[in-house]
Scaffold this motif. Structure first.
Motif, PDB file in Angstrom:
ATOM      1  N   ILE A  99       1.469  -6.819 -28.479  1.00  0.00           N
ATOM      2  CA  ILE A  99       1.768  -6.940 -29.905  1.00  0.00           C
ATOM      3  C   ILE A  99       3.165  -7.500 -30.084  1.00  0.00           C
ATOM      4  CG2 ILE A  99       0.209  -5.081 -30.534  1.00  0.00           C
ATOM      5  CD1 ILE A  99       2.619  -3.356 -31.051  1.00  0.00           C
ATOM      6  N   ASP A 100       3.363  -8.113 -31.242  1.00  0.00           N
ATOM      7  CA  ASP A 100       4.595  -8.865 -31.452  1.00  0.00           C
ATOM      8  C   ASP A 100       5.810  -7.952 -31.561  1.00  0.00           C
ATOM      9  OD1 ASP A 100       5.796 -11.498 -32.121  1.00  0.00           O
ATOM     10  OD2 ASP A 100       6.409 -10.308 -33.846  1.00  0.00           O
ATOM     11  N   ALA A 101       5.660  -6.810 -32.247  1.00  0.00           N
ATOM     12  CA  ALA A 101       6.800  -5.915 -32.434  1.00  0.00           C
ATOM     13  C   ALA A 101       6.760  -4.797 -31.394  1.00  0.00           C
ATOM     14  CB  ALA A 101       6.791  -5.343 -33.844  1.00  0.00           C
ATOM     15  N   GLY A 137      16.022 -11.998 -26.969  1.00  0.00           N
ATOM     16  CA  GLY A 137      15.575 -12.889 -28.030  1.00  0.00           C
ATOM     17  C   GLY A 137      14.140 -12.672 -28.444  1.00  0.00           C
ATOM     18  N   LEU A 183       9.696  -2.261 -31.140  1.00  0.00           N
ATOM     19  CA  LEU A 183       9.744  -1.341 -32.285  1.00  0.00           C
ATOM     20  C   LEU A 183       8.669  -0.272 -32.151  1.00  0.00           C
ATOM     21  CD1 LEU A 183      10.269  -3.674 -35.332  1.00  0.00           C
ATOM     22  CD2 LEU A 183      11.767  -1.893 -34.533  1.00  0.00           C
ATOM     23  N   TYR A 184       7.503  -0.697 -31.657  1.00  0.00           N
ATOM     24  CA  TYR A 184       6.401   0.243 -31.448  1.00  0.00           C
ATOM     25  C   TYR A 184       6.815   1.328 -30.453  1.00  0.00           C
ATOM     26  CZ  TYR A 184       1.794   1.745 -29.777  1.00  0.00           C
ATOM     27  OH  TYR A 184       0.723   2.488 -29.387  1.00  0.00           O
ATOM     28  N   GLU A 202      18.280   9.374 -29.820  1.00  0.00           N
ATOM     29  CA  GLU A 202      17.469   8.237 -30.201  1.00  0.00           C
ATOM     30  C   GLU A 202      18.319   7.118 -30.783  1.00  0.00           C
ATOM     31  OE1 GLU A 202      13.317   9.250 -31.315  1.00  0.00           O
ATOM     32  OE2 GLU A 202      14.438   8.991 -33.163  1.00  0.00           O
ATOM     33  N   LEU A 228      10.942  -9.375 -29.440  1.00  0.00           N
ATOM     34  CA  LEU A 228      10.559  -7.965 -29.495  1.00  0.00           C
ATOM     35  C   LEU A 228       9.416  -7.676 -28.543  1.00  0.00           C
ATOM     36  CD1 LEU A 228      10.599  -7.303 -33.322  1.00  0.00           C
ATOM     37  CD2 LEU A 228      11.889  -6.022 -31.682  1.00  0.00           C
ATOM     38  N   SER A 281       9.834   8.312 -30.800  1.00  0.00           N
ATOM     39  CA  SER A 281      10.461   9.234 -31.745  1.00  0.00           C
ATOM     40  C   SER A 281       9.439  10.220 -32.312  1.00  0.00           C
ATOM     41  CB  SER A 281      11.129   8.467 -32.875  1.00  0.00           C
ATOM     42  OG  SER A 281      10.166   7.841 -33.665  1.00  0.00           O
ATOM     43  N   LEU A 282       8.150   9.905 -32.203  1.00  0.00           N
ATOM     44  CA  LEU A 282       7.132  10.839 -32.686  1.00  0.00           C
ATOM     45  C   LEU A 282       6.915  11.998 -31.725  1.00  0.00           C
ATOM     46  CD1 LEU A 282       4.277   8.684 -34.162  1.00  0.00           C
ATOM     47  CD2 LEU A 282       6.068   9.916 -35.305  1.00  0.00           C
ATOM     48  N   LEU A 293       9.885   2.333 -29.779  1.00  0.00           N
ATOM     49  CA  LEU A 293      10.869   3.213 -30.420  1.00  0.00           C
ATOM     50  C   LEU A 293      10.184   4.183 -31.379  1.00  0.00           C
ATOM     51  CD1 LEU A 293      13.969   1.089 -31.374  1.00  0.00           C
ATOM     52  CD2 LEU A 293      13.884   3.114 -29.971  1.00  0.00           C
ATOM     53  N   ALA A 294       9.239   3.665 -32.171  1.00  0.00           N
ATOM     54  CA  ALA A 294       8.591   4.503 -33.181  1.00  0.00           C
ATOM     55  C   ALA A 294       7.801   5.612 -32.513  1.00  0.00           C
ATOM     56  CB  ALA A 294       7.677   3.654 -34.064  1.00  0.00           C
TER      57      ALA A 294
END
Lengths: 202, 358
Positions: free
Chosen positions: B125-127, B185, B130-131, B170, B187, B137-138, B133-134
């Motif tokens: 996936i592109d992000a 450059g 971020l996935y 975090e 994600l 954190s869960l 990190l998210a």
């Protein structure tokens, strides 16, 4: 087809969770319902290809804000009975306020939207389309001033919050960690050589 | 591996299976291919941990079940499976049993975006970052729910400690990853590894981002509640922390999630800073064509094993931090270091020095 089914499933859970937030008697349960509601709305955003917003919602609200929120709510000892007192006394006022809010919502959503064009579902881009990149390209060029102002406001809020807690009370004992770390053994103990004393045996 | 998956995909399409099903089957196979070895490595990670700590402390470690104790993890699992799960009185049964599942699901689902080689990843996936990190954190929700639903003061104290600690670290972790993003450059985790491809291992990110590399790995220790940051368990003060009321396989699931998270942190450290599956001997004459110079999963695994050893090494070496010192380290040491290094990196990018030379 599958997307529509998923939408109704997520939307149903979202509605139930949102109702749970306002109807739970236990504030911790309400907070957990709020977490579920955030999660479901993130899933709804994922369905319309807004993956950046969806992940950031989970990261910021579920991963950080709600953790701190739960942290506080769990430590509170809320007396529900006390909160219930005066229910009948405030009921008429509550009904009036609720009525006004409902009227306003109807006015905004139903009355004023008569004759407005209905927006179509946003067109889906291909797998190579990077939501994050597009957002960044606009955020740091066209909307750079709004972005900077938002950043300054947040910084101001942080500074304000920290200054509120930074009061010096008389007689407050704090540890100076740098001092603690710099301690050498010679500062605390003194090694004394004592000659062994032996009783003369006879 | 990927050739086999393409074969299965083509076979199913050839048999006339309707559209989303071949994709679902192939993804299902991929998930099994990732999760089964992961669970096995967790089992042997626990065995290896007891052995290594034993050797460091001049003991033998487990050596009774099987040859030199190699069947010990299975004995432990069978024991936990047959033990009764006791739900404490006046606790919330639903949340109590939900907590280990939350821990486990978040620990496993992050592996969806981890690339194991240039071609094998479950979901590209592109992000991706971020996935990661998210979802990491869960993981704290498992701990918080467990601590609250147990209706026990020790569990509750452990959960509170863990929540504050994970939120603190975090932020440092996120800032360290901002530095990785600026260097990579992208994600996408695969693209970040490919951005480190160069003539030799000197082009890996751990050199220009050395402070961030250290901060990331140490924050990873804190994020997974490992020694010396394991105050959430703190058996000398609060018995066993958040999972004190859990027994049997409910405890086993927490255990599985914790070790899966540790392996995940090692995988991410290797991917972000040490070139992932890239070979360190790529440019050396005389080694071309051999497996040493070849990039692939074996290099990722070798680097991960080293960092997994570091986790155990640290645990056997350092005493536990005091709680206020943990908070100080996270907020007052790591956070400034990462922000300063992001600034330095920004200047380097602007001046086009070092790895950013055009």
């Amino acid at each position: 087809m599958i997307a529509t089914l998923l939408f109704y499933a997520f939307a149903a859970v979202l509605t139930v969770a949102a109702l749970g937030v306002v109807t739970s008697k236990n504030p911790v349960h309400a907070a957990f319902f709020l977490v579920l509601a955030f999660f479901q709305s993130a899933l709804l955003w994922l369905l319309i290809d807004a993956e950046f917003l969806a992940i950031v919602l989970v990261l910021v609200y579920v991963g950080a804000v709600m953790v701190l929120f739960l942290f506080v709510v769990m430590m509170l000892d809320i007396n529900v009975e006390q909160l219930r007192q005066g229910y009948t006394r405030y009921l008429p006022l509550g009904v009036v306020v609720a009525g006004v809010v409902i009227l306003e919502i109807v006015h905004v959503i139903w009355y004023r939207s008569q004759g407005l064009p209905i927006l179509s579902v946003p067109t889906s881009h291909g797998p190579d389309y990077s939501n994050t990149k597009e957002l960044g390209a606009v955020l740091y060029t066209e909307h750079v001033f709004a972005f900077e102002i938002a950043a300054v406001l947040l910084l101001l809020a942080i500074v304000a919050a920290i200054t509120l807690t930074m009061r010096k009370r008389p007689g407050l004992k704090v540890q100076n960690i740098a001092e603690q770390v710099a301690v050498r053994s010679a500062d605390r103990i003194r090694v004394v050589k004592v000659d062994a004393v032996t009783d003369a045996k006879d | 591996m990927s050739a086999l998956l393409t074969y299965v995909d083509e076979l199913l399409v050839g048999l006339g299976v309707p559209a989303p099903l071949p994709y679902v089957v192939v993804t299902g196979i991929k998930i099994v291919v990732v999760l089964l070895p992961l669970i096995l490595s967790v089992a042997y990670f626990t065995y290896w941990e007891r052995k290594i700590i034993g050797w460091i402390q001049h003991r033998l470690g487990p050596n009774r079940v099987g040859w030199n104790g190699v069947l010990q993890p299975f004995a432990d699992v069978i024991k936990m499976l047959f033990k009764e799960i006791v739900v404490p009185a006046n606790s919330n049964r639903f949340l109590f049993l939900l907590a280990p599942l939350v821990s486990l699901v978040t620990a496993f689902s992050v592996w969806a975006v981890v690339p194991f080689s240039e071609t094998f990843v479950i979901a590209e996936i592109d992000a991706g970052l971020l996935y990661v990190l998210a979802l990491t954190s869960l993981g704290v929700y498992g701990v918080i729910i467990a601590g609250w639903a147990s209706n026990s003061k020790y569990a509750f104290l452990g959960a509170m400690r863990s929540a504050a600690q994970i939120v603190a670290y975090e932020i440092a972790m996120g800032f360290a990853l901002v530095g990785v993003l600026m260097a990579g450059g992208s994600l996408k985790l695969g693209d970040i590894v490919l951005a480190q491809q160069g003539t030799s291992l000197l082009s890996w990110f751990f050199i220009p981002l050395f402070p961030l590399f250290l901060v990331y790995f140490i924050s990873g220790l804190a994020e997974t509640n490992r020694a010396p940051f394991d105050v959430a368990e703190g058996e000398s003060e609060i018995v066993a922390g958040f999972h004190v009321e859990y027994g049997g396989i409910a405890f086993g699931l927490f255990f599985l999630a914790e070790y899966a998270n540790m392996i995940l942190i090692t995988a991410l450290t290797v991917l972000f800073f040490l070139g992932g599956w890239l070979s360190p001997f790529a440019g050396i004459a005389g080694l071309e064509g051999t497996w040493l110079a070849q990039s692939g999963f074996h290099w990722l695994a070798a680097k991960m094993v080293f960092f997994m050893f570091c986790f155990l090494w640290v645990r056997a070496t350092f005493p536990r931090y005091r709680y206020d010192q943990i908070m100080r380290l996270g907020w007052k040491v790591f956070l400034p270091i990462t922000i300063i290094w992001i600034f330095v990196e920004g200047v380097l990018v602007a001046l086009e020095v070092g790895p950013w030379a055009v």
